[in-house]
Each structure stands twice: as structure tokens, then as C-alpha cells.
Design a protein around this motif. Structure first.
Motif, PDB file in Angstrom:
ATOM      1  N   TYR A 179       0.844  -1.209   0.000  1.00 21.54           N
ATOM      2  CA  TYR A 179       0.000   0.000   0.000  1.00 21.54           C
ATOM      3  C   TYR A 179       0.873   1.251   0.000  1.00 21.54           C
ATOM      4  CZ  TYR A 179      -3.865   3.062   1.584  1.00 21.54           C
ATOM      5  OH  TYR A 179      -4.797   4.068   1.697  1.00 21.54           O
ATOM      6  N   VAL A 180       1.914   1.237   0.823  1.00 23.79           N
ATOM      7  CA  VAL A 180       2.852   2.377   0.855  1.00 23.79           C
ATOM      8  C   VAL A 180       3.492   2.558  -0.525  1.00 23.79           C
ATOM      9  CG1 VAL A 180       5.087   3.169   1.760  1.00 23.79           C
ATOM     10  CG2 VAL A 180       3.358   2.235   3.325  1.00 23.79           C
ATOM     11  N   LEU A 181       3.895   1.437  -1.130  1.00 19.38           N
ATOM     12  CA  LEU A 181       4.559   1.523  -2.442  1.00 19.38           C
ATOM     13  C   LEU A 181       3.601   2.046  -3.511  1.00 19.38           C
ATOM     14  CD1 LEU A 181       6.577  -1.831  -2.245  1.00 19.38           C
ATOM     15  CD2 LEU A 181       7.505   0.499  -2.088  1.00 19.38           C
ATOM     16  N   GLU A 182       2.341   1.607  -3.451  1.00 21.95           N
ATOM     17  CA  GLU A 182       1.350   2.095  -4.443  1.00 21.95           C
ATOM     18  C   GLU A 182       1.246   3.614  -4.382  1.00 21.95           C
ATOM     19  OE1 GLU A 182      -1.148  -1.973  -3.896  1.00 21.95           O
ATOM     20  OE2 GLU A 182      -2.089  -0.066  -3.223  1.00 21.95           O
ATOM     21  N   HIS A 183       1.210   4.147  -3.174  1.00 19.58           N
ATOM     22  CA  HIS A 183       1.057   5.602  -3.045  1.00 19.58           C
ATOM     23  C   HIS A 183       2.347   6.323  -3.452  1.00 19.58           C
ATOM     24  CE1 HIS A 183      -2.988   5.798  -1.377  1.00 19.58           C
ATOM     25  NE2 HIS A 183      -2.706   4.599  -0.885  1.00 19.58           N
ATOM     26  N   GLN A 184       3.476   5.676  -3.226  1.00 22.59           N
ATOM     27  CA  GLN A 184       4.743   6.267  -3.676  1.00 22.59           C
ATOM     28  C   GLN A 184       4.749   6.353  -5.210  1.00 22.59           C
ATOM     29  OE1 GLN A 184       7.824   7.192  -1.803  1.00 22.59           O
ATOM     30  NE2 GLN A 184       6.111   7.543  -0.401  1.00 22.59           N
ATOM     31  N   ILE A 185       4.329   5.253  -5.819  1.00 22.78           N
ATOM     32  CA  ILE A 185       4.318   5.211  -7.291  1.00 22.78           C
ATOM     33  C   ILE A 185       3.407   6.313  -7.843  1.00 22.78           C
ATOM     34  CG2 ILE A 185       3.518   3.805  -9.243  1.00 22.78           C
ATOM     35  CD1 ILE A 185       4.525   1.343  -7.474  1.00 22.78           C
ATOM     36  N   LYS A 186       2.282   6.510  -7.178  1.00 24.78           N
ATOM     37  CA  LYS A 186       1.340   7.585  -7.587  1.00 24.78           C
ATOM     38  C   LYS A 186       2.067   8.930  -7.518  1.00 24.78           C
ATOM     39  CE  LYS A 186      -3.585   7.861  -6.376  1.00 24.78           C
ATOM     40  NZ  LYS A 186      -4.430   7.518  -5.197  1.00 24.78           N
ATOM     41  N   MET A 187       2.800   9.137  -6.415  1.00 23.74           N
ATOM     42  CA  MET A 187       3.526  10.407  -6.226  1.00 23.74           C
ATOM     43  C   MET A 187       4.595  10.586  -7.299  1.00 23.74           C
ATOM     44  SD  MET A 187       5.717  11.578  -2.885  1.00 23.74           S
ATOM     45  CE  MET A 187       7.021  10.372  -3.096  1.00 23.74           C
ATOM     46  N   PHE A 188       5.313   9.505  -7.586  1.00 29.76           N
ATOM     47  CA  PHE A 188       6.415   9.578  -8.555  1.00 29.76           C
ATOM     48  C   PHE A 188       5.927  10.010  -9.939  1.00 29.76           C
ATOM     49  CE2 PHE A 188       9.004   8.353  -5.341  1.00 29.76           C
ATOM     50  CZ  PHE A 188       9.103   7.014  -5.022  1.00 29.76           C
TER      51      PHE A 188
END
Ligand code: GCU
Length: 615
Positions: free
Chosen positions: A543-552
């Protein structure tokens, strides 16, 4: 604070003086390039060992001076007659070299002190030749003797060194003794606080290298790197350095497949610069990791290396490989062997790591936080995986000390010298997460400039954790970023700070340079499941990674991502039983090779052509 401007050679000699001031004889010390492509006598195998518990009385005499008269002499206790020694390698247990002692002997799992190694070996030194003891790496400080004669001292756990043993060798049976001290030091690099297991020992290959009296100790062969990318450029340039050859000595360079055959002449420093056009050249890239057989000869000496030719540069916020903008889909890796554990130092270890990178659809890897076994670069050269290579200036370093700057410069020199001809290595990093203050900034800015002098063909980077995140804005108030060609940013939004969702609305204001998200992620114990807001679960990490990817996707300068980290790794500071048990659990894969949900989250992004804009 006084400016640091130490030339490489001076720093190198200063480092030697600092570490060997006690040594009686000064033995020539160089660093042989391409040793893994030379015919050598391997000294790998089982070595006897003796533990020299703190304060290491056998190694350090009064006021810490290295003692040449104790274990280095490899004597045996008298059974009859006068009392002499109270140690004996011949009846001592053994450790396998290469290897850390921590995962070989349970009692030494957490041992950070002095261990003495000894082995016998046969040699038939021939006239007109010289012999060097080559050590791939020994953590942290090491002192070596051959037949009781000190041949070298070295500080730094992750770079190779060579010691001339010509004068110490004799025909027949010889012995080598190496004392390795893994004790952490405040003025060490890294310093005392690290977030990985401080594996001690002769952690990489050890060999005897025999060369002619005048021999090639260094060479640089690369695609000419002008101020701008030039399509169709086939000019190869560089130099060959020959030790102890009179000025005017001829060297030749041949690359049959590229139609190259040229010669050059050494100057008074033994350096023979050359420049030659290849008749045909396939540039190295992930799509076509073409390597050429490059043979360099001088007199009786010759070496054939596998070298790829490519151009890497920064253009505004883009990273250009052979003139084309690229996006770096990567991961961080520590030099810890997946499944087997311990320091990575075999072909099988390396193959496992690269199989994970392949499954992730990665084209890039950050070798954290220190140079890894040279096998990693060789595999990356063959597989077409690009590399971030770094020296271990990790967090708090004694940036106010000249001798520490000398150590940093020597490590930088060793890293660049070993891997300068590796096409896969596309950037040098001089630090990770260092405190944002003027003393550090000046130290690291000087070091970055030193790296540029050593190698003007690669961008210089560092991982910064100095981003200022407040609400929905993120900035990078760090002057050291001015000294970098590519900026690495470490942030753990959703784990150490904020909420995973905060990343969705975070707006980054960053310098107009290429940016790599050099660390991000969350911890999860493989097989631990729960809701996405339950920490330590695979669901929360994904879940943390999904939101990071969104930010990137919203950061225009972003040219690469390397989640922390590919595989869970040992770190004594990680002490939550049943969840960490001495492991940092931010891996996408568990230490025994099991892929977590987070692995597939990153894999999905890396297979998604819309993720990661090269320009
Ligand atoms: C830091 C650091 C790593 C460390 C990681 C973590 O960013 O660079 O070495 O392991 O954070 O806290 O997991």
C-alpha cells in the motif's frame, strides 16, 4: 573551516602513512586493475584463524602500534625447553576465504574485533617477475605479513588492495598471515552507527598475482566523452599505465572485433595516453550489452579485459544513455547473499540477485552503501543492468577531520580505479544521508569534485534525506545538491513519517536536475498479513509503495526509482522479535527468497510503459 584540496596520490600516500606509520619497511603498494582477468594463483580456501579478543593485544602493542613480532611470525609453542609463544595456527580451526566470520562460526556472529588468518602456500618466484598479494576486500582494517615480513596495511572494508610480496617470497613453502580488525571507529568510513551487520573478515577473493618487472597496473578505455553527445561517435580514448617502465616504452591496444589496433608511448610517469577510431562499434546498453575483448600489451605483460563502450551524461533534467533519455527502474541491494546469508562473494550469489532484478523488470541497481564484489559489475556488464556505485560515507562521518577526508579520497580512488572500465557503472555516489551542515557540505563538495577529476565521463550523485516535507509541499533546502549532477532523494513517507496517502497530494519543488528516488518503502514480515493500515504486513508495505508510485508519476524531474530494498537484510539494530529478529524487513523479498506483495507492486509499475518518464 580550511578548504580541503588533496590530490589523489597525496591522499593515498597520506592514508598509507596514517595506517602504516609503525611499519619498518615501506613496501610498494599499488592497485592492480583487471586482476580478475589475469592468471593468478588463488589463495582462497580454508585458512587457520585465531581470535584476538579486544583490545587485540597480539596485534596492537603499546599505544596501538602494530606488532610485527607476535602472531605474524607464525611460530609454534615449545613443548620442551623455554617458554616462547602461546598461539599456534597449525592446530587452529579454519575459516573459509572468501567469507565473513560471522556466518561461519556461531560464537563470532556478533564479533567485531581482531581475527588473525594464516595459510601456507607454495611459490616458485621467477627472475624478472614480481608478486603481489591481491585482496578483494577485508573488513575493516587489515595488516598482512608474508613469511613474517609486513607487506601492507589497509583501511576500508569494501575495496580491493594489493601488496607487493616479491622481496618476502622464497621458492617452496611460504606462509601468509593477515590480521583483520572489524572494530568500528568514529573516524572510520563508515563510522560507528550503521544499519547493516558489520561482517568481518577476508570477505572477497585473495590471490597471488605474478607480473613482469615492468607491468600494466592501470588502464582506462572508454568512448570519447565530448561536451555534447555525438551520434556515430566511435572514438575510443584513455590511457595505459605501466609501472617501472622507462619513458618511451611502447604499449599496444587491440580490439579485433572493433577493428582497433593502436600503440602508444609511456611518459615519465609511466602513462601512455591514446585515442583511436573504431571501424565498427555497437554501443553498450540494456537492450544490447555488447562487450568487446580488449587486449593491452606492454613488453612481457598483457591483459585482455571485457569492456563495453557507451556514453552516459546529464542533459537538463534528463539522463542520456548513448544520446537517448532513459528511466532507471531499479532497487537497492546490500552485499548479503540471498538465502545463503553472509557476504555476497560467489557467482551463484550474484546470479540469484540478478535473477530477482530480472523478475522485477529492473534495468538498474543501487549497490548500497559501498562497492560490492566485482562479480556484481561483471554480471551487470553482461546482463545490461546499469549500476549506482557508492562509497560508505553513511550518515554521521567525521567531516571535520583531514585524515577522514584522506580516507574518503583513497576509497573513492579505489572504487573508481577498480570499476572505471565497467560500462554498467553509470554514476558514482560519494555519500548517503549525511547531515545538512556547512562542514559536511564542503567536505562532500570537494569529494564530488575529486570524483569528477578522477573520472570526467560519469555523473556524480549522492542520496540525500534532507528533503523538507510539510503538509502537501516538499522541497530540498540542501546546498550539497548544487554539487551533484544527479540527485538521489531518500524519503519514507508512509513509514517513518506521515501516512501512505500523504504521498498522493505531496507536491515536490526540486532543482532542475535528474532526480532518483533512491530510497522509499516500508517494513513487512513475509507471510504476515492484515489490513493496509497494519504495519509490518505485506499489505501495508504494498500500500505504501502504491502511493509512492502515484507520487512519482507527478515529479517531472524523476528519472529513476530504487525502493529500499530488494531483499531483507541483517541489521543488529532491528530488534522486534517475531517481526524483525535482527533483520531490516523493508525487502521486497524475504532473506530466504520469498517474494512479498510489494515485489509485485513494483514489478507491475516496472512493466507499465506509462511509469517512469525518461524526458
Ligand atoms: C536509511 C538508510 C539505510 C537504512 C534505511 C532504513 O535510509 O540509508 O541504510 O537501512 O534508511 O531505515 O531502513
Amino acid at each position: 573551516m580550511r578548504r580541503f584540496s588533496l590530490s589523489v596520490t597525496y591522499a593515498f600516500c597520506l592514508l598509507l602513512t596514517l595506517t602504516v606509520s609503525a611499519s619498518a619497511q615501506t613496501n610498494f603498494q599499488t592497485l592492480l586493475v583487471g586482476v580478475d582477468h589475469r592468471t593468478t594463483t588463488s589463495l582462497n580456501g580454508d585458512w587457520h584463524y585465531l581470535v584476538d579478543q579486544a583490545p587485540g593485544r597480539a596485534l596492537y602493542g603499546d599505544n596501538g602500534v602494530v606488532n610485527d613480532k607476535s602472531y605474524a611470525q607464525n611460530e609454534h609453542p615449545n613443548i620442551v625447553g623455554a617458554h616462547n609463544q602461546e598461539y599456534d595456527f597449525s592446530t587452529a580451526p579454519t575459516l573459509h576465504v572468501p567469507g565473513d566470520w560471522n556466518t561461519q562460526v556461531p560464537q563470532l556472529f556478533n564479533y567485531e574485533g581482531v581475527v588473525w588468518y594464516e595459510r601456507d602456500f607454495d611459490a616458485q618466484p621467477k627472475a624478472g617477475t614480481r608478486n603481489f598479494l591481491h585482496i578483494g576486500a577485508a573488513n575493516y582494517r587489515s595488516h598482512a605479513w608474508v613469511n613474517g615480513k609486513r607487506v601492507c596495511d589497509h583501511e576500508g572494508g569494501y575495496t580491493p588492495f594489493d601488496c607487493e610480496v616479491t622481496a618476502a617470497l622464497h621458492p617452496g613453502s611460504n606462509f601468509v598471515v593477515i590480521a583483520v580488525d572489524a572494530t568500528r571507529m568514529v573516524d572510520g568510513i563508515p563510522s560507528v552507527g550503521i544499519d547493516w551487520l558489520n561482517y568481518g573478515g577476508l570477505t572477497r577473493d585473495v590471490s597471488l598475482v605474478t607480473v613482469p618487472t615492468a607491468f600494466i597496473d592501470d588502464y582506462d578505455v572508454h568512448l570519447a566523452h565530448g561536451s555534447a553527445w555525438q551520434a556515430g561517435n566511435t572514438e575510443l580514448t584513455g590511457y595505459v599505465h605501466v609501472l617501472d617502465a622507462p619513458a618511451g616504452t611502447a604499449v599496444t591496444l587491440t580490439i579485433p572485433e572493433a577493428g582497433v589496433k593502436t600503440s602508444a608511448i609511456t611518459d615519465s610517469q609511466g602513462r601512455a595516453p591514446f585515442s583511436v577510431k573504431a571501424t565498427k562499434l555497437t554501443l553498450w546498453s540494456p537492450e544490447s550489452p555488447k562487450l568487446y575483448k580488449v587486449t593491452i600489451s606492454c613488453g612481457a605483460d598483457s591483459i585482455t579485459d571485457d569492456v563495453g563502450f557507451r556514453d552516459i551524461r546529464v542533459d537538463g533534467t534528463r539522463i542520456l544513455l548513448n544520446g537517448k533519455p532513459i528511466f532507471l527502474r531499479g532497487a537497492n541491494v546490500h552485499a548479503e547473499a540471498p538465502v545463503r546469508g553472509g557476504r555476497t562473494n560467489t557467482d551463484a550469489d550474484v546470479a540469484t540477485v540478478f535473477s530477482y532484478l530480472k523478475d522485477l523488470n529492473a534495468n538498474f541497481v543501487r549497490l548500497a552503501h559501498y562497492p560490492h564484489d566485482e562479480r556484481m559489475e561483471r554480471e551487470a556488464d553482461r546482463d545490461g543492468v546499469m549500476i549506482w556505485s557508492e562509497i560508505p560515507l553513511w550518515q554521521h562521518i567525521s567531516f571535520d577531520k583531514q585524515e577522514v577526508y584522506a580516507k574518503a579520497t583513497a576509497m573513492l580512488n579505489e572504487m573508481i580505479r577498480r570499476d572505471r572500465n565497467k560500462a554498467s557503472v553509470i554514476m558514482w555516489s560519494v555519500s548517503n544521508e549525511t547531515p545538512n551542515n556547512p562542514t559536511r557540505t564542503e567536505f562532500l563538495t570537494n569529494l564530488a569534485n575529486e570524483a569528477r577529476k578522477l573520472d570526467p565521463t560519469r555523473p556524480i550523485t549522492s542520496a540525500l534525506n534532507t528533503a523538507h516535507i510539510e503538509g502537501t509541499t516538499a522541497t530540498l533546502p540542501d546546498k550539497f545538491a548544487d554539487a551533484l549532477d544527479i540527485i538521489g532523494i531518500n524519503q519514507y513517507v508512509g513509514w517513518y513519517t506521515g501516512t501512505p496517502e500523504q504521498a498522493d497530494t505531496l507536491h515536490w519543488t526540486l532543482p532542475e536536475k535528474p532526480v532518483i528516488a533512491s530510497e522509499f518503502g516500508a517494513e513487512a514480515k513475509f507471510g504476515n498479513h492484515g489490513a493496509t493500515n497494519q504495519r509490518w504486513t505485506e499489505e501495508q508495505q504494498a500500500y505504501v509503495l502504491e502511493h509512492q508510485i502515484k507520487m512519482f508519476r507527478k515529479i517531472p524531474q524523476l528519472r529513476g526509482t530504487t525502493p529500499w530494498i530488494l531483499v531483507d537484510f541483517r541489521s543488529p539494530t532491528r530488534n522486534i522479535p517475531k517481526l524483525q529478529d535482527g533483520y531490516n524487513r523493508k525487502g521486497l523479498i524475504s532473506e530466504d527468497g520469498k517474494k512479498k506483495q510489494g515485489f509485485f507492486t513494483m514489478q507491475k509499475a516496472y512493466k507499465d510503459p506509462t511509469f517512469g518518464k525518461p524526458d
